[in-house]
Write a protein that holds these residues in place. Structure first.
Motif, PDB file in Angstrom:
ATOM      1  N   GLU A   1      76.122 158.453  80.645  1.00  0.00           N
ATOM      2  CA  GLU A   1      75.374 159.546  80.018  1.00  0.00           C
ATOM      3  C   GLU A   1      73.868 159.321  80.134  1.00  0.00           C
ATOM      4  O   GLU A   1      73.103 160.254  80.374  1.00  0.00           O
ATOM      5  CB  GLU A   1      75.766 159.700  78.545  1.00  0.00           C
ATOM      6  CG  GLU A   1      77.181 160.220  78.332  1.00  0.00           C
ATOM      7  CD  GLU A   1      77.401 161.604  78.936  1.00  0.00           C
ATOM      8  OE1 GLU A   1      76.495 162.447  78.859  1.00  0.00           O
ATOM      9  OE2 GLU A   1      78.485 161.828  79.506  1.00  0.00           O
ATOM     10  N   LEU A   2      73.440 158.065  79.962  1.00  0.00           N
ATOM     11  CA  LEU A   2      72.004 157.773  80.063  1.00  0.00           C
ATOM     12  C   LEU A   2      71.484 158.105  81.455  1.00  0.00           C
ATOM     13  O   LEU A   2      70.426 158.716  81.612  1.00  0.00           O
ATOM     14  CB  LEU A   2      71.745 156.288  79.773  1.00  0.00           C
ATOM     15  CG  LEU A   2      71.496 155.914  78.318  1.00  0.00           C
ATOM     16  CD1 LEU A   2      71.279 154.412  78.193  1.00  0.00           C
ATOM     17  CD2 LEU A   2      70.282 156.662  77.766  1.00  0.00           C
ATOM     18  N   ILE A   3      72.222 157.712  82.479  1.00  0.00           N
ATOM     19  CA  ILE A   3      71.749 157.944  83.849  1.00  0.00           C
ATOM     20  C   ILE A   3      71.799 159.423  84.203  1.00  0.00           C
ATOM     21  O   ILE A   3      70.884 159.966  84.822  1.00  0.00           O
ATOM     22  CB  ILE A   3      72.602 157.125  84.848  1.00  0.00           C
ATOM     23  CG1 ILE A   3      72.417 155.636  84.616  1.00  0.00           C
ATOM     24  CG2 ILE A   3      72.238 157.488  86.285  1.00  0.00           C
ATOM     25  CD1 ILE A   3      71.027 155.120  84.816  1.00  0.00           C
ATOM     26  N   ARG A   4      72.887 160.084  83.784  1.00  0.00           N
ATOM     27  CA  ARG A   4      73.043 161.479  84.195  1.00  0.00           C
ATOM     28  C   ARG A   4      72.083 162.422  83.486  1.00  0.00           C
ATOM     29  O   ARG A   4      71.873 163.547  83.929  1.00  0.00           O
ATOM     30  CB  ARG A   4      74.487 161.935  83.968  1.00  0.00           C
ATOM     31  CG  ARG A   4      75.375 161.444  85.097  1.00  0.00           C
ATOM     32  CD  ARG A   4      76.839 161.653  84.877  1.00  0.00           C
ATOM     33  NE  ARG A   4      77.225 162.751  84.040  1.00  0.00           N
ATOM     34  CZ  ARG A   4      77.933 163.789  84.455  1.00  0.00           C
ATOM     35  NH1 ARG A   4      78.304 163.888  85.697  1.00  0.00           N
ATOM     36  NH2 ARG A   4      78.291 164.716  83.609  1.00  0.00           N
ATOM     37  N   ASN A   5      71.509 161.968  82.376  1.00  0.00           N
ATOM     38  CA  ASN A   5      70.626 162.856  81.613  1.00  0.00           C
ATOM     39  C   ASN A   5      69.162 162.449  81.663  1.00  0.00           C
ATOM     40  O   ASN A   5      68.366 162.870  80.823  1.00  0.00           O
ATOM     41  CB  ASN A   5      71.110 162.962  80.167  1.00  0.00           C
ATOM     42  CG  ASN A   5      72.390 163.760  80.065  1.00  0.00           C
ATOM     43  OD1 ASN A   5      72.434 164.920  80.431  1.00  0.00           O
ATOM     44  ND2 ASN A   5      73.450 163.128  79.627  1.00  0.00           N
ATOM     45  N   THR A   6      68.806 161.603  82.639  1.00  0.00           N
ATOM     46  CA  THR A   6      67.389 161.284  82.828  1.00  0.00           C
ATOM     47  C   THR A   6      67.055 161.444  84.319  1.00  0.00           C
ATOM     48  O   THR A   6      67.923 161.283  85.165  1.00  0.00           O
ATOM     49  CB  THR A   6      67.074 159.833  82.395  1.00  0.00           C
ATOM     50  OG1 THR A   6      68.007 158.959  83.016  1.00  0.00           O
ATOM     51  CG2 THR A   6      67.171 159.670  80.896  1.00  0.00           C
ATOM     52  N   PRO A   7      65.798 161.779  84.638  1.00  0.00           N
ATOM     53  CA  PRO A   7      65.440 161.996  86.048  1.00  0.00           C
ATOM     54  C   PRO A   7      65.462 160.686  86.837  1.00  0.00           C
ATOM     55  O   PRO A   7      65.113 159.628  86.299  1.00  0.00           O
ATOM     56  CB  PRO A   7      64.013 162.544  85.976  1.00  0.00           C
ATOM     57  CG  PRO A   7      63.771 162.872  84.557  1.00  0.00           C
ATOM     58  CD  PRO A   7      64.667 162.029  83.741  1.00  0.00           C
TER      59      PRO A   7
END
Lengths: 223, 219
Positions: free
Chosen positions: A62-68
């Protein structure tokens, strides 16, 4: 508009462009292989792994998919040295791409695993396979085959996204374009040419992944 | 040397977040309008129009957004006008978003059973009427979850506009880092702010999808 287009600089600067293409291809090759490997491991953990591991992997995804991607790259390249982790620009770019693709491919591969029929797991268990053996020998390959087109698209997206690694001075194709425009002041032409090269690379990469898919999955999909 | 507290950093980043939000909204709404037009072209009855729309979508999906931003920034400059970064950023993001939304929506339109087209045609409806009264109302329902999901990509896409000099969250992160020499804290906070913007969108997309699946199973 009385702007004269000029492409004479191509003769002088094509070695930069070729080198840039080489770095971009190198980045996506390493990124794709390690990223998909990480994705498989994470997908296993999220779909079939121990209970304590699931929230850890879910948080990562979730952290990776929701940050540029750009910020992930900056964090790894500029942020991690203050923890004592010094990375070269290519290393940082590679790590960022692997971590990024790992999270996206985890979700794609997990969808493949979860669409496996229950009977496949039961069949494996009835042959006295451990859950991991069942995953490795029965479930994994057909799961990958089902989601291969989606995974291929994601690899192409990551390749295109890799153009931002020029921002930490990794000398990829975009870096070459920036370099050329700073030398020749032919910004529009330089970016035009590199954009077209990216388009060709994207089309080629899609074809290559389809061929690789044909090698890994010679038989028709089993559900 | 000035000391920067955590609040100083966070306050500056949050002020810049406004521009990330504004640019995301502009790109999403503008991209939606252009995307709708593109959708009509993509499923037009004329082959040449369909091919044009397909090429447009292929071009924007097959090239890096960063390159599109550069070309918008330097290409508009060729017209002899001084291009502010926000204009190039907005234009490139709108055109990019439109390509992706048109393709997502085409999938939704094509998911509508063929009988719906035939039934509405047999009632003597023209193509636009078919779309307006029969196809789009049904397609819109299945289009909501993937559209909301794509909005996350738009928010993340705005980060690239920092590279052509538009001051939003990412650019502010770079500026604040250069002033404070605390890249770990600053980029960590920037990532968390992006996460706070994107995660609710991701979650609602997933929830809408689940709701839609349940609704379909009851049919």
């Amino acid at each position: 508009m009385n702007y004269q287009f000029e492409f004479n600089w191509l003769a002088q600067y094509y070695p930069e462009i070729v080198k840039g293409i080489g770095i971009t291809l190198q980045l996506i090759s390493i990124g794709a292989v390690l990223g998909i490997a990480l994705g498989i491991a994470c997908a296993w953990a999220r779909a079939l792994g121990p209970a304590w591991l699931k929230p850890v992997v879910a948080t990562y995804v979730e952290l990776i998919r929701n940050t540029p991607f750009l910020i992930q790259l900056f964090f790894i390249f500029f942020g991690l040295p203050s923890l004592g982790v010094q990375l070269g620009e290519l290393q940082a770019a590679n790590i960022a791409m692997v971590v990024n693709l790992g999270a996206y491919s985890c979700e794609i591969i997990r969808a493949g695993i979860q669409s496996t029929q229950k009977g496949q797991f039961e069949a494996g268990a009835s042959l006295a396979m451990t859950p991991f053996e069942t995953f490795r020998h029965v479930v994994l390959v057909p799961s990958l085959q089902r989601i291969w087109p989606a995974l291929s698209s994601q690899v192409v997206i990551v390749m295109l996204g890799s153009s931002v690694v020029s921002q930490i001075a990794a000398e990829d194709l975009t870096f070459a374009a920036n370099f050329i425009q700073s030398r020749t002041f032919r910004a529009f032409e330089a970016y035009m040419v590199s954009t077209l090269i990216y388009l060709v690379l994207a089309v080629l990469l899609r074809q290559i992944l389809a061929v690789i898919g044909g090698f890994i999955f010679p038989r028709r999909a089993v559900r | 040397m000035t000391e920067f507290t955590l609040w100083d950093i966070l306050r500056n980043l949050l002020l810049a977040t406004r521009w990330t939000i504004v640019l995301s909204l502009v790109s999403f709404v503008g991209g939606g309008l252009v995307g709708l037009l593109l959708l009509f072209l993509r499923i037009s009855a004329h082959k040449a129009v369909r091919i044009f729309a397909r090429c447009y979508i292929e071009l924007f999906q097959g090239t890096p957004l960063l390159m599109q931003l550069f070309i918008a920034f330097f290409g508009l400059g060729l017209l002899g006008v001084d291009v502010p970064a926000w204009l190039a950023a907005g234009l490139a993001l709108i055109l990019w978003t439109a390509a992706f939304l048109a393709e997502i929506w085409r999938g939704c339109v094509e998911a509508i059973a063929k009988g719906q087209w035939e039934a509405s045609a047999s009632l003597g409806m023209g193509r636009l009427q078919q779309m307006r009264y029969v196809i789009l109302p049904q397609a819109m329902k299945i289009a909501v979850p993937p559209t909301v999901g794509f909005s996350v990509q738009v928010v993340k896409g705005t980060a690239l506009t920092s590279i052509i000099g538009f001051v939003e969250l990412s650019k502010a992160g770079t500026v604040v880092t250069n002033a404070t020499f605390q890249p770990f804290t600053v980029y960590g906070l920037v990532a968390l702010i992006y996460f706070a913007l994107c995660w609710p969108l991701s979650r609602s997309s997933q929830m809408l999808e689940r709701k839609l699946n349940v609704a379909h199973r009851n049919h």
